[in-house]
Design a protein around this motif. Structure first.
Motif, PDB file in Angstrom:
ATOM      1  N   ALA A 162       0.504  -1.393  -0.335  1.00  0.00           N
ATOM      2  CA  ALA A 162      -0.351  -0.127   0.411  1.00  0.00           C
ATOM      3  C   ALA A 162       0.882   1.171   0.052  1.00  0.00           C
ATOM      4  O   ALA A 162       0.633   2.499  -0.574  1.00  0.00           O
ATOM      5  CB  ALA A 162      -0.834  -0.060   1.191  1.00  0.00           C
ATOM      6  N   ASN A 163       2.162   1.071   0.639  1.00  0.00           N
ATOM      7  CA  ASN A 163       2.916   2.247   0.957  1.00  0.00           C
ATOM      8  C   ASN A 163       3.923   2.896  -0.604  1.00  0.00           C
ATOM      9  O   ASN A 163       4.784   3.733  -0.612  1.00  0.00           O
ATOM     10  CB  ASN A 163       3.850   2.387   1.607  1.00  0.00           C
ATOM     11  CG  ASN A 163       4.032   3.403   2.403  1.00  0.00           C
ATOM     12  OD1 ASN A 163       3.164   4.288   2.462  1.00  0.00           O
ATOM     13  ND2 ASN A 163       5.675   4.225   2.843  1.00  0.00           N
ATOM     14  N   LEU A 164       3.522   1.704  -1.612  1.00  0.00           N
ATOM     15  CA  LEU A 164       4.440   1.608  -2.478  1.00  0.00           C
ATOM     16  C   LEU A 164       4.138   2.185  -3.690  1.00  0.00           C
ATOM     17  O   LEU A 164       3.228   1.528  -4.467  1.00  0.00           O
ATOM     18  CB  LEU A 164       5.565   0.842  -2.981  1.00  0.00           C
ATOM     19  CG  LEU A 164       5.969  -0.579  -1.876  1.00  0.00           C
ATOM     20  CD1 LEU A 164       6.941  -1.991  -2.139  1.00  0.00           C
ATOM     21  CD2 LEU A 164       7.300   0.148  -1.336  1.00  0.00           C
ATOM     22  N   GLN A 165       3.817   3.823  -4.029  1.00  0.00           N
ATOM     23  CA  GLN A 165       3.325   4.071  -4.874  1.00  0.00           C
ATOM     24  C   GLN A 165       4.057   4.659  -6.358  1.00  0.00           C
ATOM     25  O   GLN A 165       5.431   4.906  -6.144  1.00  0.00           O
ATOM     26  CB  GLN A 165       2.243   4.654  -4.058  1.00  0.00           C
ATOM     27  CG  GLN A 165       1.310   4.622  -2.755  1.00  0.00           C
ATOM     28  CD  GLN A 165       1.034   5.629  -2.176  1.00  0.00           C
ATOM     29  OE1 GLN A 165       0.888   7.075  -2.960  1.00  0.00           O
ATOM     30  NE2 GLN A 165       0.021   4.963  -1.379  1.00  0.00           N
ATOM     31  N   TYR A 166       3.714   4.914  -6.958  1.00  0.00           N
ATOM     32  CA  TYR A 166       4.100   5.546  -8.544  1.00  0.00           C
ATOM     33  C   TYR A 166       3.923   6.713  -8.473  1.00  0.00           C
ATOM     34  O   TYR A 166       3.165   7.590  -8.221  1.00  0.00           O
ATOM     35  CB  TYR A 166       2.649   5.230  -9.967  1.00  0.00           C
ATOM     36  CG  TYR A 166       3.430   5.444 -11.219  1.00  0.00           C
ATOM     37  CD1 TYR A 166       4.414   4.588 -11.699  1.00  0.00           C
ATOM     38  CD2 TYR A 166       3.274   6.901 -11.695  1.00  0.00           C
ATOM     39  CE1 TYR A 166       4.574   4.852 -13.297  1.00  0.00           C
ATOM     40  CE2 TYR A 166       3.325   7.302 -12.825  1.00  0.00           C
ATOM     41  CZ  TYR A 166       4.797   6.085 -13.689  1.00  0.00           C
ATOM     42  OH  TYR A 166       4.772   6.881 -15.017  1.00  0.00           O
ATOM     43  N   VAL A 167       5.141   7.250  -9.053  1.00  0.00           N
ATOM     44  CA  VAL A 167       5.962   8.171  -9.241  1.00  0.00           C
ATOM     45  C   VAL A 167       5.978   8.785 -10.997  1.00  0.00           C
ATOM     46  O   VAL A 167       6.035   9.435 -11.783  1.00  0.00           O
ATOM     47  CB  VAL A 167       6.775   8.930  -8.188  1.00  0.00           C
ATOM     48  CG1 VAL A 167       7.610  10.568  -8.894  1.00  0.00           C
ATOM     49  CG2 VAL A 167       6.832   9.273  -7.136  1.00  0.00           C
ATOM     50  N   ALA A 168       7.278   7.607 -11.056  1.00  0.00           N
ATOM     51  CA  ALA A 168       7.568   8.033 -12.555  1.00  0.00           C
ATOM     52  C   ALA A 168       7.436   6.377 -13.031  1.00  0.00           C
ATOM     53  O   ALA A 168       7.886   5.694 -12.258  1.00  0.00           O
ATOM     54  CB  ALA A 168       8.640   8.432 -12.766  1.00  0.00           C
ATOM     55  N   ASP A 169       7.906   6.275 -14.426  1.00  0.00           N
ATOM     56  CA  ASP A 169       8.477   5.001 -14.638  1.00  0.00           C
ATOM     57  C   ASP A 169       9.333   4.292 -15.038  1.00  0.00           C
ATOM     58  O   ASP A 169      10.726   5.359 -14.399  1.00  0.00           O
ATOM     59  CB  ASP A 169       8.316   4.732 -16.470  1.00  0.00           C
ATOM     60  CG  ASP A 169       6.914   4.737 -16.961  1.00  0.00           C
ATOM     61  OD1 ASP A 169       5.838   5.189 -16.770  1.00  0.00           O
ATOM     62  OD2 ASP A 169       6.928   5.021 -18.148  1.00  0.00           O
ATOM     63  N   ALA A 170      10.098   3.219 -14.547  1.00  0.00           N
ATOM     64  CA  ALA A 170      10.949   2.785 -13.639  1.00  0.00           C
ATOM     65  C   ALA A 170      12.396   3.283 -15.105  1.00  0.00           C
ATOM     66  O   ALA A 170      12.363   3.099 -15.909  1.00  0.00           O
ATOM     67  CB  ALA A 170      11.221   1.401 -13.480  1.00  0.00           C
ATOM     68  N   GLY A 171      13.177   3.525 -13.945  1.00  0.00           N
ATOM     69  CA  GLY A 171      14.640   3.764 -15.039  1.00  0.00           C
ATOM     70  C   GLY A 171      14.780   4.993 -15.401  1.00  0.00           C
ATOM     71  O   GLY A 171      15.708   5.801 -16.084  1.00  0.00           O
ATOM     72  N   THR A 172      13.992   6.218 -14.873  1.00  0.00           N
ATOM     73  CA  THR A 172      13.401   7.166 -15.710  1.00  0.00           C
ATOM     74  C   THR A 172      13.864   8.274 -14.343  1.00  0.00           C
ATOM     75  O   THR A 172      13.897   9.745 -14.763  1.00  0.00           O
ATOM     76  CB  THR A 172      12.326   7.385 -16.353  1.00  0.00           C
ATOM     77  OG1 THR A 172      11.499   7.597 -15.051  1.00  0.00           O
ATOM     78  CG2 THR A 172      11.688   6.746 -17.297  1.00  0.00           C
ATOM     79  N   ARG A 173      14.044   7.837 -12.816  1.00  0.00           N
ATOM     80  CA  ARG A 173      13.922   8.883 -11.493  1.00  0.00           C
ATOM     81  C   ARG A 173      14.733   8.333 -10.828  1.00  0.00           C
ATOM     82  O   ARG A 173      14.530   6.928 -10.206  1.00  0.00           O
ATOM     83  CB  ARG A 173      12.220   9.118 -11.001  1.00  0.00           C
ATOM     84  CG  ARG A 173      12.555  10.200 -10.101  1.00  0.00           C
ATOM     85  CD  ARG A 173      11.059  10.895  -9.144  1.00  0.00           C
ATOM     86  NE  ARG A 173      11.342  11.209  -8.686  1.00  0.00           N
ATOM     87  CZ  ARG A 173      10.981  11.470  -7.380  1.00  0.00           C
ATOM     88  NH1 ARG A 173      10.783   9.674  -7.563  1.00  0.00           N
ATOM     89  NH2 ARG A 173      10.910  11.532  -5.874  1.00  0.00           N
ATOM     90  N   TRP A 174      16.210   9.014 -10.714  1.00  0.00           N
ATOM     91  CA  TRP A 174      16.847   8.104  -9.230  1.00  0.00           C
ATOM     92  C   TRP A 174      16.154   9.119  -8.217  1.00  0.00           C
ATOM     93  O   TRP A 174      16.183  10.000  -7.855  1.00  0.00           O
ATOM     94  CB  TRP A 174      18.408   8.641  -9.646  1.00  0.00           C
ATOM     95  CG  TRP A 174      18.983   8.353  -8.383  1.00  0.00           C
ATOM     96  CD1 TRP A 174      19.573   6.554  -8.611  1.00  0.00           C
ATOM     97  CD2 TRP A 174      19.422   8.549  -6.962  1.00  0.00           C
ATOM     98  NE1 TRP A 174      20.268   6.550  -7.241  1.00  0.00           N
ATOM     99  CE2 TRP A 174      20.127   7.371  -6.785  1.00  0.00           C
ATOM    100  CE3 TRP A 174      19.131   9.788  -6.465  1.00  0.00           C
ATOM    101  CZ2 TRP A 174      19.962   7.569  -5.092  1.00  0.00           C
ATOM    102  CZ3 TRP A 174      19.810   9.179  -5.056  1.00  0.00           C
ATOM    103  CH2 TRP A 174      20.147   8.985  -4.173  1.00  0.00           C
TER     104      TRP A 174
END
Length: 352
Positions: A162-174
């Motif tokens: 529940a606490n792992l939420q989307y911000v950006a596609d994998a590999g596009t944000r560090w």
């Protein structure tokens, strides 16, 4: 007569050359497994600056250190304890222990249990995050190793779905995120063993890190050990994953782990921090800083950095490993603070 003189001169030159080579190629030392024996070197033997030692120790004590070790080519040059800490006292690695997870993940890959290029859901099943399936399936084990999962890093240490939420596609944000700990679940699922058992048999026991343990803290597993156990792991890192004649972790994987792993934060490998790059990012920030991570430290240094200034510094050009354990030196809440830079100024005064 002239031939005899030429022969003698040539013999002397060869002898001097041989002696220099043998000194330069001193074998790296590895302390025996299951023994407290550890060879030492002195500051004077190495030609280091003895006068700078006490200012370094004074600074370490002032900055709430509990222990400090310098290894040169595997041998102990300095080993000091402060504020009631002893050689047998365990202390937490904090995020410096991320490098243990990176190493064991590589061991599991070399044994054929997993691939870091496979998606995490291949091992944990779908729904391990709270993001759309198509986005979740973009996240590979390598994204967890490189802090580029694209998951929201502002939601605290909780890594439940529940606490792992989307911000950006994998590999596009560090972004520095404790979701890396899911790699421990991946290793456990892939090997059919508990994380602790696999870690102990494949890494800890093979290099003599006796007495250490993973302890749960707020849903995260944090490693605790004495300072010499941390130094043993640093020595393994100095030798590119090899302990004496035993290649614990594939050398190619380890070199990749200590090389820039993505094009966003150039100062980050596989959960290792890298010095000497042209820019870096810090935890909980998307700002790109120019220059090297620790300006006074050697450019080829890679390091494990943990909260409250837990440190493993590895410098291959100097065959040096440096360990610092303790409470936070300053007011920084992350792994890196100006303590690193000042500490390295003090270290340089000793070793240069």
């Amino acid at each position: 007569m002239k031939k005899s003189i030429i022969f003698v001169v040539a013999l002397l030159l060869f002898s001097c050359s041989s002696e220099d080579t043998s000194n330069n190629e001193e074998a790296m030392y590895f302390p025996p497994i299951g023994s407290s024996t550890w060879e030492t070197k002195t500051i004077s033997n190495l030609g280091w600056n003895q006068d700078a030692v006490q200012p370094l120790l004074d600074y370490l004590e002032l900055k709430n250190s509990k222990s400090f070790i310098i290894l040169q080519n595997g041998r102990i040059v300095m080993e000091n304890y402060f504020n009631g800490h002893t050689a047998s006292t365990n202390w937490y690695w904090a995020s410096a222990g991320k490098t243990l997870t990176a190493t064991v993940t590589g061991i599991a890959e070399q044994e054929g249990y997993l691939s870091i290029n496979n998606k995490v859901s291949d091992y944990l099943g779908t729904g391990w995050t709270n993001i759309p399936l198509a986005k979740e399936n973009l996240i590979t084990n390598k994204h967890l190793l490189t802090m580029s999962s694209g998951l929201n890093d502002a939601l605290g240490d909780d890594v439940s779905p529940a606490n792992l939420q989307y911000v950006a596609d994998a590999g596009t944000r560090w972004a520095y995120h404790n979701v890396y700990v899911k790699l421990q679940d991946v290793v456990s699922e892939a090997t059919g063993q508990t994380w602790t058992n696999y870690f102990n048999t494949k890494l800890r026991d093979k290099i003599g890190m006796t007495g250490g343990a993973w302890i749960q803290n707020g849903g995260l597993s944090v490693y605790w050990s004495n300072t010499r156990s941390m130094a043993r792991f640093g020595l393994l890192a100095l030798n590119n994953g090899k302990w004496e004649n035993n290649q614990i972790i594939n050398e190619n994987y380890f070199r990749n782990a200590t090389t820039t792993s993505q094009n966003i934060n150039l100062s980050y490998g596989y959960l290792w921090w890298l010095n000497g790059k042209t820019s870096y990012h810090l935890p909980q920030s998307q700002f790109q800083f120019s220059g090297s991570l620790i300006t006074s430290a050697p450019n080829d240094m890679y390091c494990a950095l943990g909260k409250n200034d837990q440190k493993i510094y590895v410098i291959q050009s100097k065959k040096i490993v440096i360990i610092r354990m303790g409470n936070e030196a300053d007011s920084s809440t992350f792994g890196l603070s100006d303590f690193d830079d000042v500490l390295w100024q003090k270290i340089n005064a000793v070793i240069n």
